[in-house]
Design an enzyme around this catalytic site. Sequence first.
Site, PDB file in Angstrom:
ATOM      1  N   LYS A  34       0.917  -1.299   0.066  1.00 14.78           N
ATOM      2  CA  LYS A  34       0.075   0.067   0.113  1.00 14.78           C
ATOM      3  C   LYS A  34       0.853   1.381  -0.121  1.00 14.78           C
ATOM      4  O   LYS A  34       2.002   1.075  -0.033  1.00 14.78           O
ATOM      5  CB  LYS A  34      -1.066  -0.098   1.202  1.00 14.78           C
ATOM      6  CG  LYS A  34      -2.070  -1.058   1.080  1.00 14.78           C
ATOM      7  CD  LYS A  34      -2.715  -1.101   2.452  1.00 14.78           C
ATOM      8  CE  LYS A  34      -3.895  -2.239   2.603  1.00 14.78           C
ATOM      9  NZ  LYS A  34      -4.779  -2.342   3.738  1.00 14.78           N
ATOM     10  N   TYR A  92     -12.244  -2.991  -3.148  1.00 19.30           N
ATOM     11  CA  TYR A  92     -12.730  -3.075  -1.869  1.00 19.30           C
ATOM     12  C   TYR A  92     -14.255  -3.221  -1.643  1.00 19.30           C
ATOM     13  O   TYR A  92     -14.857  -2.740  -0.933  1.00 19.30           O
ATOM     14  CB  TYR A  92     -12.360  -2.061  -0.860  1.00 19.30           C
ATOM     15  CG  TYR A  92     -10.852  -2.182  -0.327  1.00 19.30           C
ATOM     16  CD1 TYR A  92     -10.518  -3.215   0.426  1.00 19.30           C
ATOM     17  CD2 TYR A  92      -9.707  -1.332  -0.619  1.00 19.30           C
ATOM     18  CE1 TYR A  92      -9.256  -3.349   1.137  1.00 19.30           C
ATOM     19  CE2 TYR A  92      -8.545  -1.360   0.032  1.00 19.30           C
ATOM     20  CZ  TYR A  92      -8.370  -2.345   0.548  1.00 19.30           C
ATOM     21  OH  TYR A  92      -7.025  -2.337   1.037  1.00 19.30           O
ATOM     22  N   GLU A  99      -9.737 -10.655  -7.165  1.00 20.37           N
ATOM     23  CA  GLU A  99      -8.537  -9.717  -7.209  1.00 20.37           C
ATOM     24  C   GLU A  99      -7.720  -9.643  -8.365  1.00 20.37           C
ATOM     25  O   GLU A  99      -7.276  -8.800  -8.850  1.00 20.37           O
ATOM     26  CB  GLU A  99      -8.175  -9.562  -5.749  1.00 20.37           C
ATOM     27  CG  GLU A  99      -9.317  -9.242  -4.727  1.00 20.37           C
ATOM     28  CD  GLU A  99      -8.757  -9.484  -3.403  1.00 20.37           C
ATOM     29  OE1 GLU A  99      -7.560  -9.803  -3.068  1.00 20.37           O
ATOM     30  OE2 GLU A  99      -9.551  -9.299  -2.489  1.00 20.37           O
TER      31      GLU A  99
HETATM   32  P1  IDP Z   1      -7.357  -7.166   5.977  1.00 18.01           P
HETATM   33  O1  IDP Z   1      -6.532  -6.212   5.011  1.00 18.01           O
HETATM   34  O2  IDP Z   1      -6.333  -7.545   7.148  1.00 18.01           O
HETATM   35  O3  IDP Z   1      -7.816  -8.387   5.123  1.00 18.01           O
HETATM   36  P2  IDP Z   1     -10.007  -6.027   5.947  1.00 18.01           P
HETATM   37  O4  IDP Z   1     -10.916  -6.260   7.197  1.00 18.01           O
HETATM   38  O5  IDP Z   1     -10.301  -6.853   4.612  1.00 18.01           O
HETATM   39  O6  IDP Z   1      -8.459  -6.527   6.607  1.00 18.01           O
HETATM   40  O7  IDP Z   1      -9.938  -4.580   5.850  1.00 18.01           O
HETATM   41  C1  IDP Z   1      -9.502  -3.951   4.596  1.00 18.01           C
HETATM   42  C2  IDP Z   1      -8.348  -2.725   5.087  1.00 18.01           C
HETATM   43  O8  IDP Z   1      -9.089  -1.679   5.425  1.00 18.01           O
HETATM   44  C3  IDP Z   1      -7.525  -3.103   6.269  1.00 18.01           C
HETATM   45  O9  IDP Z   1      -6.250  -3.824   5.566  1.00 18.01           O
HETATM   46  C4  IDP Z   1      -7.315  -1.775   6.826  1.00 18.01           C
HETATM   47  O10 IDP Z   1      -6.282  -0.924   5.811  1.00 18.01           O
HETATM   48  C5  IDP Z   1      -8.630  -1.071   6.532  1.00 18.01           C
HETATM   49  N1  IDP Z   1      -9.216  -1.190   7.858  1.00 18.01           N
HETATM   50  C6  IDP Z   1     -10.101  -2.332   8.380  1.00 18.01           C
HETATM   51  N2  IDP Z   1     -10.555  -2.117   9.542  1.00 18.01           N
HETATM   52  C7  IDP Z   1     -10.632  -0.849   9.724  1.00 18.01           C
HETATM   53  C8  IDP Z   1     -10.814   0.136  10.800  1.00 18.01           C
HETATM   54  O11 IDP Z   1     -11.344  -0.594  11.601  1.00 18.01           O
HETATM   55  N3  IDP Z   1     -10.372   1.341  10.751  1.00 18.01           N
HETATM   56  C9  IDP Z   1      -9.442   1.727   9.705  1.00 18.01           C
HETATM   57  N4  IDP Z   1      -9.184   1.041   8.717  1.00 18.01           N
HETATM   58  C10 IDP Z   1      -9.709  -0.150   8.863  1.00 18.01           C
END
Ligand code: IDP
Length: 136
Positions: free
Chosen positions: A10, A50, A127
């Site tokens: 990222k 996303y 993806e």
């Molecule tokens: P992952 O990347 O570990 O699979 P996901 O739940 O798919 O996590 O969330 C996608 C991305 O969204 C995360 O990597 C993070 O950058 C962001 N994200 C997820 N939950 C939160 C949150 O509660 N606050 C801020 N950003 C979040």
Amino acid sequence: MSERTLVLLKPDAVRRGLIGEILGRYEAKGLAVAAMWFGTIDGDKADAHYAEHVERDFYPPLRAFVTSGPMAALVLEGDSAIEVVRLLNGATNGVVAAPGTIRGDLSLSNRENLVHGSDSAESAAREIALWFPELG
Ligand code: IDP
């Protein structure tokens, strides 16, 4: 079983000069780079990537973050690549991600957590098709 997964380094990883450090961990583990792209995405691409999160409260700042500068997108290939990448990445929130993982060692953020890895075979297929249509 050899499989493919989609990884994003990222914008925080690029800004912090951590491409080599992070990619080195995947390569040292034994995963191979099957495709690579580098550039800045727009909001539509972020929404497509996303799709499952676009309605969430955390999505608008996440969208701003992932469109804020260049990223690297990679297809990594190897035995159990999807699970292996998730284990190497660590928990979503860098604060609680286990030491030894990429996020556990290098991030203190729940949003700016350096990497993305597909969470299932279905996600990986979707993806990879989104980021690398030529591989389809
Ligand atoms: P992952 O990347 O570990 O699979 P996901 O739940 O798919 O996590 O969330 C996608 C991305 O969204 C995360 O990597 C993070 O950058 C962001 N994200 C997820 N939950 C939160 C949150 O509660 N606050 C801020 N950003 C979040």
